[in-house]
Design a protein around this motif. Sequence first.
Motif, short mmCIF file in Angstrom:
data_model
loop_
_atom_site.label_atom_id
_atom_site.label_comp_id
_atom_site.label_asym_id
_atom_site.label_seq_id
_atom_site.Cartn_x
_atom_site.Cartn_y
_atom_site.Cartn_z
N LEU A 190 21.62 10.51 17.28
CA LEU A 190 21.15 11.32 16.16
C LEU A 190 20.91 10.41 14.98
O LEU A 190 21.55 9.35 14.86
N ARG A 191 20.02 10.84 14.10
CA ARG A 191 19.77 10.10 12.87
C ARG A 191 19.95 11.04 11.69
O ARG A 191 19.29 12.08 11.62
N LEU A 192 20.84 10.67 10.79
CA LEU A 192 21.05 11.44 9.57
C LEU A 192 20.31 10.76 8.41
O LEU A 192 20.26 9.53 8.35
N SER A 193 19.77 11.58 7.53
CA SER A 193 19.09 11.06 6.34
C SER A 193 19.59 11.78 5.11
O SER A 193 20.00 12.94 5.19
N CYS A 194 19.53 11.09 3.99
CA CYS A 194 19.96 11.67 2.72
C CYS A 194 19.04 11.15 1.62
O CYS A 194 18.81 9.94 1.53
N VAL A 195 18.54 12.05 0.81
CA VAL A 195 17.68 11.65 -0.30
C VAL A 195 18.33 12.07 -1.61
O VAL A 195 18.88 13.17 -1.73
N VAL A 196 18.29 11.16 -2.57
CA VAL A 196 18.82 11.43 -3.91
C VAL A 196 17.66 11.86 -4.80
O VAL A 196 16.66 11.15 -4.91
N SER A 197 17.79 13.01 -5.42
CA SER A 197 16.73 13.50 -6.30
C SER A 197 17.30 13.78 -7.69
O SER A 197 18.51 13.87 -7.87
N GLY A 198 16.38 13.94 -8.65
CA GLY A 198 16.79 14.20 -10.02
C GLY A 198 16.56 13.00 -10.91
O GLY A 198 15.92 12.03 -10.50
N THR A 199 17.13 13.05 -12.09
CA THR A 199 16.97 11.98 -13.07
C THR A 199 18.26 11.18 -13.18
O THR A 199 19.33 11.75 -13.39
N PHE A 200 18.15 9.88 -13.01
CA PHE A 200 19.32 9.01 -13.11
C PHE A 200 18.87 7.60 -13.44
O PHE A 200 17.68 7.28 -13.38
N TYR A 201 19.85 6.74 -13.77
CA TYR A 201 19.53 5.38 -14.19
C TYR A 201 19.58 4.38 -13.05
O TYR A 201 18.70 3.55 -12.90
N ASN A 202 20.63 4.49 -12.22
CA ASN A 202 20.82 3.48 -11.18
C ASN A 202 21.74 4.01 -10.09
O ASN A 202 22.58 4.88 -10.34
N ILE A 203 21.56 3.50 -8.88
CA ILE A 203 22.44 3.82 -7.75
C ILE A 203 23.13 2.56 -7.28
O ILE A 203 22.46 1.54 -7.08
N ASN A 204 24.44 2.62 -7.12
CA ASN A 204 25.19 1.48 -6.62
C ASN A 204 25.39 1.63 -5.11
O ASN A 204 24.42 1.68 -4.35
N ASN A 205 26.61 1.72 -4.67
CA ASN A 205 26.86 1.90 -3.23
C ASN A 205 26.41 3.27 -2.75
O ASN A 205 26.47 4.26 -3.49
N MET A 206 25.99 3.32 -1.50
CA MET A 206 25.71 4.58 -0.82
C MET A 206 26.46 4.57 0.50
O MET A 206 26.77 3.50 1.05
N GLY A 207 26.75 5.76 1.00
CA GLY A 207 27.51 5.76 2.25
C GLY A 207 27.57 7.12 2.92
O GLY A 207 27.04 8.11 2.41
N TRP A 208 28.18 7.10 4.08
CA TRP A 208 28.41 8.32 4.85
C TRP A 208 29.90 8.46 5.14
O TRP A 208 30.58 7.49 5.49
N TYR A 209 30.38 9.68 4.98
CA TYR A 209 31.75 10.04 5.28
C TYR A 209 31.71 11.20 6.26
O TYR A 209 30.68 11.86 6.41
N ARG A 210 32.84 11.46 6.88
CA ARG A 210 32.90 12.62 7.78
C ARG A 210 34.28 13.25 7.73
O ARG A 210 35.28 12.60 7.44
#
Length: 121
Positions: free
Chosen positions: A18-38
């Motif tokens: 399976l392939r999971l995807s996640c998109v960040v939307s909205g207004t923001f300045y910067n993204i640091n780490n990203m990840g998946w938890y369960r």
Amino acid sequence: QVQLVESGGGLVQPGGSLRLSCVVSGTFYNINNMGWYRRAPGKQREPVAIITSAGSTNYADSVKGRFTISRDNAKNTVSLEMNTLKPEDTAVYYCNAEIKANWRRGFNDYWGQGTQVTVSS
């Protein structure tokens, strides 16, 4: 307002992918780490895979060699490719991102709504 929206969960047989995807939307300045938890039934939420803004990755021992995390900084997305799935991978998977809303503020954790992954024959 910042939102994380996941997609790609579902039911798969043991050994499947399976392939999971996640998109960040909205207004923001910067993204640091990203990840998946369960969070598996009856258990606490645990980290699965983390990727830094520079592309360095870290995986839980239970998924090393089977899962691959990636991100597209231009599209503000993070993905999790899951192969050789096992019944014990069954859980609700959550996308996470450390986001700075504006240049004055520090990074805060943001979470997606979760997507169910069920591995069963």
